[in-house]
Design a protein around this motif. Structure first.
Motif, PDB file in Angstrom:
ATOM      1  N   SER A 124      -3.958   4.796  -3.294  1.00  0.00           N
ATOM      2  CA  SER A 124      -3.174   4.858  -2.068  1.00  0.00           C
ATOM      3  C   SER A 124      -3.326   6.209  -1.379  1.00  0.00           C
ATOM      4  N   ASN A 159      -8.268  -3.349  -1.090  1.00  0.00           N
ATOM      5  CA  ASN A 159      -7.414  -2.331  -1.689  1.00  0.00           C
ATOM      6  C   ASN A 159      -5.964  -2.799  -1.769  1.00  0.00           C
ATOM      7  N   LEU A 179      -3.791  -2.909  -5.134  1.00  0.00           N
ATOM      8  CA  LEU A 179      -2.511  -2.203  -5.204  1.00  0.00           C
ATOM      9  C   LEU A 179      -1.370  -3.173  -5.469  1.00  0.00           C
ATOM     10  N   SER A 195       0.819  -1.213   0.000  1.00  0.00           N
ATOM     11  CA  SER A 195       0.000   0.000   0.000  1.00  0.00           C
ATOM     12  C   SER A 195       0.851   1.261   0.000  1.00  0.00           C
ATOM     13  N   GLN A 214       3.594   6.730   4.948  1.00  0.00           N
ATOM     14  CA  GLN A 214       2.170   6.481   5.146  1.00  0.00           C
ATOM     15  C   GLN A 214       1.881   5.231   5.974  1.00  0.00           C
ATOM     16  N   GLY A 265       5.242   8.495   0.257  1.00  0.00           N
ATOM     17  CA  GLY A 265       4.473   7.254   0.361  1.00  0.00           C
ATOM     18  C   GLY A 265       5.015   6.374   1.476  1.00  0.00           C
ATOM     19  N   ASN A 279      -6.824   6.599   0.186  1.00  0.00           N
ATOM     20  CA  ASN A 279      -6.950   5.896   1.468  1.00  0.00           C
ATOM     21  C   ASN A 279      -6.322   6.689   2.604  1.00  0.00           C
ATOM     22  N   ALA A 331       2.101   4.230  -3.477  1.00  0.00           N
ATOM     23  CA  ALA A 331       2.015   5.695  -3.553  1.00  0.00           C
ATOM     24  C   ALA A 331       3.228   6.284  -4.252  1.00  0.00           C
TER      25      ALA A 331
END
Length: 526
Positions: free
Chosen positions: A315, A165, A169, A32, A227, A224, A318, A36
């Protein structure tokens, strides 16, 4: 619901006020957050810009250096994740270290920054997909049509549970990474006129006026990795998983992008890479791939270039939905946003809000696009470039501030000696990140490709500045008018535990307290 199940909600406020735990493991979390970073989009879009526009041949070395800087940052950031488990991540960490007012400011900056980066990708996604449809199917659509369709699909997936998700991804990410690796191998096996050269790792290749801008542009490629902390409440062991994924993501991105940018220089030749990148632009990767694999492979790579953008959009969506949920739960946004879907346990109302805002953003750029079909002016040069750089600037500023918050957090708790190596690393990373912020603001016209005298060079970074000022003002207003809300900023579910204890104490003194909702048992993440 029986007590003790994995979907148990550890707050007396009930299930609707907490994200469900045990929804995502280390592998899903890593997929995930790396999604990003959009590996194929960075390889095809960011790298040619750094080579061609900024003239930095040493881009591979730049990824290595920034990987080391972000590893220093992660030493403090990951340690903080062991102590604070909150979907608000950046703003929660900053609030716990620097106070509720700073946390409120960080929450506004985070919403603006991550939303801007998602808007940016909608623009380039729409342009690229409409181009593919025109080229291969003869279907002519405005860029905003696939962009709006993406808003709808991403919103629907955002409503659903996180493990779906992660699967979406993961598949997209693995395929695009495999294609970039295939190109890397082919580039080394069939190098350009300079042969297999390590010249791009020579420190002397980092000299030049474009270095500061390249630092700003390149660090955006890492966005990313930070995150992982956003999903802390949804993992089974956040004190282990978040830190592990953060380090894995930084290491993977640094190595992957260093190798990919080096492969581009080898395929073109270090002596030709800047000129060729300037001529080809985002088509550089596809042109070099076609020379080695043929048109069919390049067409497939172009398709996954687009799906990689979709994965990145999902991403970021979310992440923003979870920030909105955390802010709604703590009173920074309307309380309705601080509730989850009964069916999936996802922050559905935060997702709906982000979908509505994304729809508005795409619509504004679509209405103001007066270019002919196939003209990338609005979706790429404006929506993608403008919003992408605004978002990157905001995230870098958040990282620098979080570094300071980490130091204060542990010093105030008497852990400075025990955490000394991490605090030194956080301080060094914070200072470097502030320098990069300075370069980004000073050279924003270069990042935008605008004239030095353009008002945009100040207006666009001013969006981040306005978010800081607005957030600080909001935080000060809450402190004066609603001190109880200000006091719980960054506490997440721990605020519910304190509220429950206060009500229990009041009940002991004046009779039985009336319950607010279903009482559950279990450890509350702090």
């Amino acid at each position: 619901m029986p007590t003790g199940t994995t979907s148990e909600i550890s707050t007396f406020k009930g299930q609707g006020r907490r994200l469900r735990a045990d929804r995502i493991g280390v592998a899903g979390l890593l997929l995930s957050v790396v999604a990003a970073s959009a590996p194929l989009m960075v390889t095809a879009g960011v790298m040619p810009t750094t080579y061609g526009t900024m003239g930095i041949v040493g881009q591979p070395l730049l990824f290595v250096i920034l990987g080391a800087v972000l590893t220093l940052f992660s030493l403090g950031y990951a340690e903080m994740s062991r102590h604070v488990h909150n979907a608000g991540a950046f703003y929660a960490y900053i609030a716990r270290g620097l106070g509720g007012t700073a946390g409120a400011a960080a929450s506004v900056v985070a919403l603006v920054a991550y939303s801007a980066m998602q808007f940016a990708i909608y623009g380039i996604f729409g342009f690229e997909l409409s181009g593919l449809l025109d080229e291969h199917l003869g279907v002519r659509l405005g860029w905003w049509v696939p962009a709006l369709a993406a808003v709808a699909v991403v919103g629907a997936l955002g409503w659903l549970k996180i493990d779906l998700n992660a699967k979406v991804l993961g598949v997209l990410l693995l395929v695009e990474c495999a294609m970039v690796v295939a190109f890397d191998v082919a580039a080394v096996g069939s190098p350009g006129p300079d042969g297999v050269s390590l010249h791009s790792f020579d420190p002397q290749t980092l000299t030049g006026a474009g270095l500061g801008t390249a630092l700003s542009f390149t660090i955006a490629s890492f966005v990313g990795f930070e995150q992982a902390a956003v999903y802390a409440e949804e993992t089974s062991r956040p004190q282990v998983a978040v830190a592990r994924v953060t380090f894995l993501a930084v290491g993977f991105v640094a190595l992957f992008f260093a190798l990919a940018s080096w492969a581009l220089s080898v395929a073109a030749g270090p002596s030709r890479i800047t000129g060729l990148a300037g001529d080809e632009g985002p088509n550089l990767l596809f042109a070099l791939s076609e020379d080695r694999f043929g048109a069919a492979f390049t067409d497939v790579m172009h398709l996954f270039y687009v799906t990689g953008m979709f994965a990145a959009m999902l991403s970021f969506h979310n992440v923003v939905a979870r920030y909105a949920f955390a802010m709604g739960r703590e009173g920074l946004l309307p309380a309705a946003l601080g509730r989850t879907s009964r069916a999936s346990g996802a922050p559905a109302y935060g997702s709906l809000l982000q979908s509505a805002v994304s729809l508005l953003a795409v619509a504004v750029f679509a209405v103001t696009d007066d270019g002919p079909h196939g003209d990338p002016t609005a979706p790429v040069q404006r929506l993608f470039t403008w919003m992408g750089n605004v978002g990157a600037l905001g995230v870098i500023l958040l990282m620098a501030t979080a570094s300071a918050a980490v130091i204060v957090f542990f010093v105030r708790r008497g852990a400075a000696r025990a955490q000394a190596p991490r605090l030194v690393a956080a301080g060094a990373a914070g200072l470097i990140l502030l320098v990069i912020v300075g370069y980004a603001v000073k050279d924003f016209d270069v990042l935008l490709g605008a004239d030095p005298g353009s008002a945009l060079r100040w207006i666009l970074p001013g969006i981040v500045g306005a978010a800081v000022v607005l957030g600080l003002g909001y935080g000060l207003a809450l402190k004066a008018v609603r001190p109880e809300v200000h006091a719980r900023i960054g506490l997440g579910n721990e605020a519910f535990r304190l509220e429950e204890a206060a009500q229990a104490a009041a009940g002991t003194a004046g009779g039985p307290a009336r319950p607010h909702g279903p009482t559950t048992q279990g450890k509350v993440s702090s």
